[in-house]
Design a protein around this motif. Structure first.
Motif, mmCIF file in Angstrom:
data_model
loop_
_atom_site.group_PDB
_atom_site.id
_atom_site.type_symbol
_atom_site.label_atom_id
_atom_site.label_comp_id
_atom_site.label_asym_id
_atom_site.label_seq_id
_atom_site.Cartn_x
_atom_site.Cartn_y
_atom_site.Cartn_z
ATOM 1 N N LEU A 28 0.815 -1.214 0.000
ATOM 2 C CA LEU A 28 0.000 0.000 0.000
ATOM 3 C C LEU A 28 0.852 1.269 0.000
ATOM 4 O O LEU A 28 0.338 2.360 -0.229
ATOM 5 C CB LEU A 28 -0.963 -0.009 1.186
ATOM 6 N N GLN A 30 2.850 1.857 -2.291
ATOM 7 C CA GLN A 30 2.871 2.183 -3.717
ATOM 8 C C GLN A 30 1.435 2.136 -4.237
ATOM 9 O O GLN A 30 1.129 1.442 -5.195
ATOM 10 C CB GLN A 30 3.755 1.193 -4.497
ATOM 11 N N LYS A 31 0.570 2.883 -3.598
ATOM 12 C CA LYS A 31 -0.870 2.796 -3.818
ATOM 13 C C LYS A 31 -1.276 2.946 -5.281
ATOM 14 O O LYS A 31 -2.087 2.173 -5.778
ATOM 15 C CB LYS A 31 -1.582 3.833 -2.959
ATOM 16 N N ASP A 32 -0.718 3.920 -5.983
ATOM 17 C CA ASP A 32 -1.143 4.164 -7.360
ATOM 18 C C ASP A 32 -0.781 2.987 -8.269
ATOM 19 O O ASP A 32 -1.601 2.512 -9.048
ATOM 20 C CB ASP A 32 -0.544 5.465 -7.896
ATOM 21 N N LEU A 34 -0.179 -0.059 -7.245
ATOM 22 C CA LEU A 34 -0.961 -1.190 -6.749
ATOM 23 C C LEU A 34 -2.383 -1.147 -7.287
ATOM 24 O O LEU A 34 -2.904 -2.159 -7.777
ATOM 25 C CB LEU A 34 -0.965 -1.198 -5.220
ATOM 26 N N LYS A 35 -3.003 0.011 -7.228
ATOM 27 C CA LYS A 35 -4.388 0.143 -7.691
ATOM 28 C C LYS A 35 -4.501 -0.203 -9.174
ATOM 29 O O LYS A 35 -5.389 -0.957 -9.591
ATOM 30 C CB LYS A 35 -4.897 1.558 -7.439
ATOM 31 N N THR A 52 -0.611 -7.126 3.983
ATOM 32 C CA THR A 52 -0.305 -5.766 4.405
ATOM 33 C C THR A 52 -0.107 -5.655 5.910
ATOM 34 O O THR A 52 -0.578 -6.503 6.662
ATOM 35 C CB THR A 52 -1.449 -4.821 3.947
ATOM 36 N N ILE A 56 -2.384 1.420 6.777
ATOM 37 C CA ILE A 56 -2.608 2.515 5.832
ATOM 38 C C ILE A 56 -4.039 2.427 5.280
ATOM 39 O O ILE A 56 -4.275 2.017 4.143
ATOM 40 C CB ILE A 56 -1.564 2.499 4.697
ATOM 41 N N ALA A 59 -5.116 4.306 1.896
ATOM 42 C CA ALA A 59 -4.714 3.618 0.660
ATOM 43 C C ALA A 59 -5.573 2.373 0.441
ATOM 44 O O ALA A 59 -5.985 2.089 -0.689
ATOM 45 C CB ALA A 59 -3.238 3.243 0.721
ATOM 46 N N LEU A 60 -5.856 1.631 1.518
ATOM 47 C CA LEU A 60 -6.718 0.453 1.368
ATOM 48 C C LEU A 60 -8.081 0.859 0.832
ATOM 49 O O LEU A 60 -8.635 0.178 -0.038
ATOM 50 C CB LEU A 60 -6.880 -0.280 2.704
ATOM 51 N N GLU A 62 -8.819 3.070 -1.182
ATOM 52 C CA GLU A 62 -8.750 3.347 -2.623
ATOM 53 C C GLU A 62 -8.627 2.094 -3.478
ATOM 54 O O GLU A 62 -8.925 2.139 -4.668
ATOM 55 C CB GLU A 62 -7.587 4.292 -2.918
ATOM 56 N N VAL A 63 -8.175 0.976 -2.881
ATOM 57 C CA VAL A 63 -7.979 -0.240 -3.682
ATOM 58 C C VAL A 63 -8.927 -1.376 -3.303
ATOM 59 O O VAL A 63 -8.969 -2.395 -3.975
ATOM 60 C CB VAL A 63 -6.516 -0.754 -3.598
#
Length: 177
Positions: A28, A30-32, A34-35, A52, A56, A59-60, A62-63
């Protein structure tokens, strides 16, 4: 790798795989990437698994739509040496993660306090979480010295109606980082 390259690499392993695990360090973080990667993998019909540290939640959030299974660590202060600051983060994280298939892992050792373990179980109770708790004995400590704690922690889980299992940290026992 970019997300498309990662997908091609995954597909190069052939059709015998149905699940892709995102782990290592903290995905998470590297959220972008990862998403985008989760979305591509999911679009191709793979089941997605996110491992994980459970801290975070933004970030979670968002994905979470493209995650099927969440393996969440809880850092018990008396086991990890981390401060009590993580309780709020773990609460917020589990509150999102429980929308999917989720299980929680907690490393315990000879110094893990009953208070910390009960605080974790109370966190579960406050969120009506009854998923599996994986109790992982610290592989750097003597298994014999951990037996009493493991026995007590399993009993506490049963008292709270939390299914639990004890699984050693095999990667550390094997010398894999």
């Amino acid at each position: 790798y970019d997300s498309a390259s990662l997908l091609r690499k995954i597909q190069s392993y052939g059709p015998d795989f149905s699940c892709v695990s995102f782990t290592g360090g903290e995905p998470l973080g590297q959220k972008d990437f990862l998403k985008e990667s989760l979305g591509l993998v999911k679009e191709k019909g793979y089941q997605t698994y996110l491992e994980t540290n459970g801290t975070i939640s933004a970030a979670l959030n968002e994905v979470i739509d493209v995650v099927d299974i969440v393996a969440m660590d809880i850092k018990l202060p008396s086991s990890s040496g981390f401060s009590d600051d993580y309780w709020k983060q773990h609460y917020d994280f589990l509150n999102i993660a429980r929308l999917k298939d989720v299980f929680v892992k907690a490393v315990v050792g000879v110094h893990t306090s009953i208070e910390d373990f009960l605080k974790m179980l109370d966190l579960f109770k406050s969120l009506d979480y009854h998923g599996v708790l994986v109790i992982q004995p610290n592989s750097r400590e003597s298994a014999e010295r951990l037996v009493d704690n493991l026995t007590l922690f399993k009993k506490l889980c049963a008292d709270y109606l939390i299914p639990s299992c004890v699984i050693p940290q095999l990667h550390k026992m094997m010398g894999v980082r």
